[in-house]
Each structure stands twice: as structure tokens, then as C-alpha cells.
Design a protein around this motif. Structure first.
Motif, mmCIF file in Angstrom:
data_model
loop_
_atom_site.group_PDB
_atom_site.id
_atom_site.type_symbol
_atom_site.label_atom_id
_atom_site.label_comp_id
_atom_site.label_asym_id
_atom_site.label_seq_id
_atom_site.Cartn_x
_atom_site.Cartn_y
_atom_site.Cartn_z
ATOM 1 N N MET A 1 90.420 26.070 0.299
ATOM 2 C CA MET A 1 89.940 24.773 0.722
ATOM 3 C C MET A 1 88.773 24.360 -0.158
ATOM 4 S SD MET A 1 88.475 23.701 4.436
ATOM 5 C CE MET A 1 89.938 24.427 5.181
ATOM 6 N N ILE A 2 88.762 23.121 -0.638
ATOM 7 C CA ILE A 2 87.689 22.635 -1.492
ATOM 8 C C ILE A 2 86.493 22.275 -0.638
ATOM 9 C CG2 ILE A 2 87.076 20.891 -3.211
ATOM 10 C CD1 ILE A 2 90.065 20.557 -3.719
ATOM 11 N N SER A 3 85.298 22.708 -1.039
ATOM 12 C CA SER A 3 84.101 22.381 -0.288
ATOM 13 C C SER A 3 83.826 20.892 -0.328
ATOM 14 C CB SER A 3 82.896 23.125 -0.877
ATOM 15 O OG SER A 3 81.702 22.629 -0.313
ATOM 16 N N LEU A 4 83.359 20.355 0.783
ATOM 17 C CA LEU A 4 83.001 18.937 0.837
ATOM 18 C C LEU A 4 81.793 18.629 -0.037
ATOM 19 C CD1 LEU A 4 83.430 18.192 4.629
ATOM 20 C CD2 LEU A 4 84.931 17.475 2.780
ATOM 21 N N HIS A 5 81.063 19.662 -0.465
ATOM 22 C CA HIS A 5 79.861 19.454 -1.269
ATOM 23 C C HIS A 5 80.146 19.563 -2.769
ATOM 24 C CE1 HIS A 5 77.601 19.717 2.452
ATOM 25 N NE2 HIS A 5 78.223 20.836 2.709
ATOM 26 N N HIS A 6 81.391 19.806 -3.149
ATOM 27 C CA HIS A 6 81.709 20.117 -4.537
ATOM 28 C C HIS A 6 82.106 18.869 -5.298
ATOM 29 C CE1 HIS A 6 82.753 22.634 -7.896
ATOM 30 N NE2 HIS A 6 83.983 22.177 -7.908
ATOM 31 N N HIS A 7 81.399 18.569 -6.370
ATOM 32 C CA HIS A 7 81.724 17.448 -7.254
ATOM 33 C C HIS A 7 81.964 16.148 -6.492
ATOM 34 C CE1 HIS A 7 81.742 20.139 -10.587
ATOM 35 N NE2 HIS A 7 82.792 20.818 -10.155
ATOM 36 N N TYR A 493 94.200 20.115 3.213
ATOM 37 C CA TYR A 493 94.157 19.831 4.655
ATOM 38 C C TYR A 493 92.934 20.514 5.251
ATOM 39 C CZ TYR A 493 95.634 20.185 9.603
ATOM 40 O OH TYR A 493 95.699 20.131 10.979
ATOM 41 N N VAL A 494 92.135 19.749 5.998
ATOM 42 C CA VAL A 494 90.924 20.287 6.636
ATOM 43 C C VAL A 494 91.161 20.321 8.146
ATOM 44 C CG1 VAL A 494 88.435 20.044 6.917
ATOM 45 C CG2 VAL A 494 89.530 19.248 4.808
ATOM 46 N N ALA A 501 90.639 17.782 24.308
ATOM 47 C CA ALA A 501 91.982 18.358 24.429
ATOM 48 C C ALA A 501 93.091 17.343 24.238
ATOM 49 C CB ALA A 501 92.137 19.026 25.790
ATOM 50 N N ASP A 502 92.757 16.053 24.271
ATOM 51 C CA ASP A 502 93.778 15.017 24.146
ATOM 52 C C ASP A 502 93.818 14.364 22.775
ATOM 53 O OD1 ASP A 502 94.903 15.024 26.807
ATOM 54 O OD2 ASP A 502 92.988 14.189 27.491
ATOM 55 N N VAL A 503 93.009 14.823 21.851
ATOM 56 C CA VAL A 503 92.895 14.154 20.556
ATOM 57 C C VAL A 503 93.098 15.144 19.418
ATOM 58 C CG1 VAL A 503 91.408 12.792 19.030
ATOM 59 C CG2 VAL A 503 91.330 12.419 21.505
ATOM 60 N N VAL A 504 93.945 14.763 18.467
ATOM 61 C CA VAL A 504 94.131 15.526 17.238
ATOM 62 C C VAL A 504 93.201 14.949 16.177
ATOM 63 C CG1 VAL A 504 95.725 16.042 15.345
ATOM 64 C CG2 VAL A 504 96.516 16.174 17.721
ATOM 65 N N ALA A 505 92.470 15.831 15.498
ATOM 66 C CA ALA A 505 91.613 15.424 14.387
ATOM 67 C C ALA A 505 91.836 16.366 13.213
ATOM 68 C CB ALA A 505 90.143 15.445 14.805
ATOM 69 N N PHE A 506 92.036 15.793 12.048
ATOM 70 C CA PHE A 506 92.082 16.574 10.819
ATOM 71 C C PHE A 506 91.665 15.661 9.673
ATOM 72 C CE2 PHE A 506 96.431 14.913 11.286
ATOM 73 C CZ PHE A 506 96.713 14.408 10.026
#
Length: 575
Positions: A1-7, A493-494, A501-506
Motif C-alpha cells: 500500500m502506498i503511504s498517503l504521505h509519499h510524493h 485500495y485503502v 455498521a451500516d456504512v461501507v468506506a474505502f
């Protein structure tokens, strides 16, 4: 997974927050796909493709006989190009007695007269290629029709050279079937042939005898079929019923026929180790063809780890095995869907997952998931989930306008005859495409083989094309975002947690650090979220709404509030 802080760099998309539901002005304009030769594409297109399934009998009738045909598909290629799909999968159009509407093949290298001619097929692939659209042939490799010349020879005598091209067995000691196995379509998997005093095996209908893939002659004949269609412009194959090529050679009785795994996932009739060599050879054939031809597999498996094996230990078998663990779901449960999404992105050995809902074998997602009150919002949600996840997505003709299954009342008085030789429980999801609100729905000028849904009067391509708030234009926006944003096209994909419990987040994240947050409320109530799982625990900044089904949506990347069955896509970056 690519870091959110990278480039990290500033988000290139300058879309405003507070996007109004389905307002095209706030998303990239829908542009026709460039008319380039698909052979020149150098990247693996199939790893992030959208493949559109066409049931040709019901897509477009070009001659008024009430049955869709190949020329009809060609007539609608401009529509498919404007939609933004990458390829079409055409279900069987071969000569067939239609006991299983084409999936009982009587000639693997022919075109059934009701669908046209080989010249029509060649023209379809030529015209599709001009529009940057590939065409996949539905290859029925587990079985043929009992009317195929091969089977007619095989049952002529026990010594016929093609006898071993099918699976035969002597009766049990009591004279009955060799085993107690059940067919996927009901009844015994064995049919007695009185002339030769043996049973033949069929995991589907008795009119669909299983081929014997252990026979070298049968293998060569089927490989020749593949090369034939590749030479005629096919860009690969959707492989039908891939789990069933081999059976346990000891032919054990099932100790619990009604229990244990489902009838199509028994250890003795599916997913056998012997299949891998067959699939590797098929992959070699398509890999040797020009233009990145592929194998898309009907690959039902009991677990995600079993699905991972279908790609091959060296990613050298089926390019794209369909994920039935996702596709067979018919109830909106955020916990279940989140687990399926996370598993598909983390447990397939880095291979692209294949997400879908509707198909010629599945109830349309409008019908499967709709609650009769929030149907439109739910349809937008299921579309967004499939089209924003990683890997490849499949669409079924008409899902982009919210077509529903035919009702029992609509089918009640439909007669049997030459156009509809049998009544099939899957007829409801195979109704004619709804192009216009006129008689025949723009599908035919004649009497359609199945009725055009009454809903076509208002639910049709023509009406929805003119309505910026329609489900069709929602799909077009999703497909445009998927095509134009690297994060959605091929980003990582993160697996975020919504805190609800009722919500999908990605999220999806590209190499430069730009991302898209996907929020899906799978309940009929307003839900507040507490999103977690960001790299380093740092919530990204500069969120901008890309697409929403909630008109008053605001940007909040930590604690957003979602309306019932709301969908929200938010572009983000981190400082």
C-alpha cells in the motif's frame, strides 16, 4: 500500500464541493472513446476494464423477427462507445436446440440463423475495433448439446472414435445410475443410453452431456475452436462453467446429497486439480494471439482462497475469474460487503478482482436490492460500489438504466413456440433492452420473443439520455471518473473503517498520492461516520465532492453524515 504521505501533490481535479445529484457540470464531460485500433494498446487493459455483457437475443433486433441479433449489436456500438465500456461479452450465438438458450451448443464454429451469419460476426468485431471496443466470445467448454455431431457419434457405439470425448459409465450393480450425484438443474447427473447400455454424465441438463477433457482429441478440437474465433476477431473468451471440467475418478457416492456444499460446489464435481493444466493451455493460446486477448471465467468457488487459485500459481490460468462470493450477494449488508471488498483486494495474490451483480443468470440488481421505496438511490449505490472498487467490473445490458426483472404477471401469458421453446426461471432477467418508450421499446418492430417490460414506457435509454439526473447519466459519470482518474482506474485500495455498521468506506489511491474516498450508506436511515484507517492516523485535507446522490452533501473526511442509501465520492489529498 502506498503511504498517503509519499510524493503528494495538489489534486488535479478542481471539482467543487456540494455537487448536486447527477449534475454533469461538476464531473469530467462524457467523451466518446477514441476510435483507435485496440491492437495498439500496450498496457494490460483487462486489469481495470469494464466489460458489458450482452444477451444477444434481447439486445437489439435488426430485422423485425422479434429476436435480437449480431447486426443489432453492431447498430448499437455508438451507444456502447459513448457509455465508456472497454469490451463486450456476447453470450452464446451458436447453432443450438435452445434447451438452455444457446448454452447447449450444436456447432462451436457457427452462427445460429436467428442471430445472423459469420459475415455479421466479422462486421461486428471490425466495427467494435474501430471504436476501441473488444469482443469476447462466450465459450461453453464443459458440455455440448446432445445434438452436436460429436455426441451423436459418441452415442452411436461404444467403439466409436468419439465415444471417449464424453463421460460414460457402466450402471451401478443394481442397474441404476453409477452415483447418487445431483445435477445443478435438478435430478440425477446421469442419463441412461439404452442403445449402448451405459450412462452419460451431465452436471446440467440431460441435453448437455459433459465433455471429457482428459481426452487429447477433445482437447485439440476445443483448442481449434478457440483459434477459429481469435482468427475471426475475438479478443478472448468468457469461459462458461469452468469449475466442472473434471470429476473425482473414483466416482464416490455423496454421503449427504442435500447437505454440505451446494450441489455445484461438491468436492467430487468441481474445482478439481486436473483443471489447472487445461486452463494453462487455454491461457497460452490467448497469450499467443495479438492484442492482449484474455480469459474471463465463470469461476464459482466456496472461498476467496479457492478463487485465488483459479488465476494460476504463476498467474498463468484465467486472467479474470468472476468473484461469485460478491456477485451472489442479494442483501445490502455493509459488514458483509466490506469483508468481500477487503478480501478481494488483499487475498488474491495481487491479481485483479472481478466484481459484478446482474447477469443472464442473476436477478437484475435493481430487483435484487431494491426495497420499493429507495430503489433509485440503491441502484446508484450498487453501481458505485462495483465501478469504484479495484480490478475489473462487469455490467449487464440495461442495468445502466435501472432495468428490473420482468414480473410474474408480465410473463404469465407468454406462449411457448419457435422463439421461446422453453420457459426458463431466468427469463425475468433476460427481457428485451429498453431503448425507447415506443411500442417494442425500440428493441424490435415485430413481436418480441419475451415481452418488453411495461416500465419501458418511462425507463428507457432515450428518456434517460436527456435527463442529467438519470441513472444512465450516473453510470456515465462513474465510468468517466473511472477512466480519467488514475486513483479509480488502477490505484491501490485503502481498507478504511467507517465506524458505522451500516456504512461501507474505502479509498482508492494513485501513485502520486491523490485519492478518492468512497462512502456507501446501506441503510434506510441517516448515518454519522467516524472514519479511521488513514495512514499514520492523519486525515487527509482538501476534500472535494466528485459525485453524490445526496444533494446537500458537504465535505468531511472524518465525521461525515450520509442520508439514507446515500453514495458519496470525495477526492482528497494530504498536506
Amino acid at each position: 500500500m502506498i503511504s498517503l504521505h509519499h510524493h503528494l501533490r495538489a489534486l488535479a481535479i478542481t471539482l467543487a464541493a456540494g455537487t448536486v445529484i447527477c449534475t454533469l457540470a461538476f464531473v469530467p464531460a462524457v467523451a466518446a472513446r477514441p476510435a483507435t485500433d485496440v491492437q495498439t494498446v500496450s498496457t494490460p487493459w483487462w486489469k481495470h476494464a469494464v466489460i458489458y455483457e450482452i444477451y444477444p437475443r434481447s439486445f437489439q433486433d435488426s430485422n423485425g423477427d422479434g429476436i435480437g441479433d449480431l447486426k443489432g449489436i453492431t447498430q448499437r456500438l455508438d451507444y456502447l462507445q459513448s457509455l465508456g465500456i472497454d469490451a463486450i461479452w456476447v453470450t452464446p450465438f451458436f447453432p443450438s436446440p435452445n434447451a438452455d438458450f444457446g448454452y447447449d451448443v450444436a456447432d462451436y464454429t457457427g452462427v445460429a440463423p436467428e442471430y445472423g451469419t459469420m459475415a455479421d460476426w466479422d462486421e461486428l468485431t471490425r466495427q467494435a475495433r474501430k471504436r476501441g471496443i473488444r469482443v469476447l466470445v462466450d465459450f461453453v467448454l464443459n458440455h455440448s448439446s446432445d445434438q452436436h455431431p460429436w455426441f451423436k457419434e459418441a452415442r452411436a457405439s461404444r467403439t466409436n472414435p468419439k465415444r471417449d470425448w464424453y463421460v460414460w459409465h457402466d450402471p451401478a450393480p443394481n442397474g441404476g445410475p453409477p452415483t447418487n450425484w445431483e445435477s445443478i438443474f435438478g435430478g440425477s447427473t446421469w442419463e441412461y443410453d439404452a442403445a449402448t447400455k451405459q450412462y452419460y454424465y451431465h452436471i446440467f441438463l440431460k441435453q448437455q452431456p459433459d465433455l471429457n477433457w482428459a481426452n487429447p482429441g477433445l482437447q485439440k478440437a476445443m483448442h481449434d475452436v478457440m483459434r477459429f474465433w481469435l482468427a475471426h476477431g475475438a479478443s478472448g473468451f468468457r469461459l462458461d462453467a469452468t469449475p466442472y471440467l473434471f470429476e473425482d475418478p473414483t466416482w464416490p457416492n455423496d454421503p449427504d446429497v442435500k447437505g454440505g456444499p451446494s450441489v455445484g460446489l461438491k468436492p467430487y464435481n468441481s474445482g478439481r486439480e486436473e483443471s489447472h493444466a487445461i486452463l494453462r493451455e487455454m491461457r497460452r493460446i490467448v497469450d499467443a494471439a495479438p492484442g492482449q486477448a484474455i480469459l474471463l471465467g465463470e469461476s464459482s468457488t466456496p472461498t476467496i482462497d479457492d478463487l485465488a487459485k483459479v488465476y494460476g500459481s504463476k498467474a498463468d490460468e484465467i486472467n479474470l475469474p468472476m468473484n461469485f462470493l460478491y456477485g451472489n450477494l442479494t442483501h445490502l449488508d455493509a459488514k458483509v460487503f466490506k469483508r468481500q471488498l477487503d478480501d478481494a483486494h488483499s487475498r488474491l495474490r495481487g491479481q485483479p478482482p472481478v466484481f459484478f451483480f446482474s447477469s443472464h443468470d442473476h436477478s437484475r440488481q435493481w430487483t435484487a436490492f431494491g426495497d420499493g421505496v429507495h430503489d433509485d438511490a440503491i441502484a446508484r449505490l450498487t453501481a458505485a460500489m462495483t465501478l469504484t472498487a479495484g480490478g475489473t467490473a462487469l455490467m449487464y445490458y440495461g442495468e445502466e438504466i435501472g432495468m428490473a426483472d420482468l414480473t410474474a404477471a408480465e410473463l404469465k401469458d407468454v406462449p411457448l413456440g419457435p422463439k421461446r421453446v422453453v420457459a426458463d426461471k431466468r427469463d425475468p432477467e433476460r427481457s428485451p433492452m429498453q431503448w425507447t418508450g415506443t411500442a417494442g421499446g425500440g428493441f424490435t418492430t415485430g413481436s418480441p420473443w419475451l415481452p418488453v417490460a411495461q416500465a419501458a414506457a418511462t425507463t428507457n435509454v432515450a428518456a434517460q439520455s436527456a435527463d442529467p439526473h438519470s441513472i444512465l447519466n450516473w453510470y456515465r459519470q462513474l465510468l468517466t471518473l473511472r477512466r480519467d482518474l488514475p486513483a479509480l482506474r488502477e490505484g491501490s485500495y485503502v481498507p478504511l473503517e467507517s465506524g458505522n455498521a451500516d456504512v461501507v468506506a474505502f479509498a482508492r489511491l494513485d501513485r502520486s498520492g491523490q485519492g478518492v474516498l468512497v462512502l456507501l450508506n446501506m441503510s434506510a436511515a441517516q448515518q454519522r461516520l467516524a472514519i479511521s484507517g488513514w495512514a499514520g492516523g492523519h486525515v487527509p485535507s482538501d476534500g472535494r465532492v466528485l459525485l453524490t446522490s445526496q444533494p446537500d452533501a458537504t465535505v468531511d473526511l472524518a465525521n461525515p453524515v450520509l442520508a439514507p442509501f446515500a453514495t458519496r465520492l470525495v477526492a482528497f489529498r494530504v498536506r
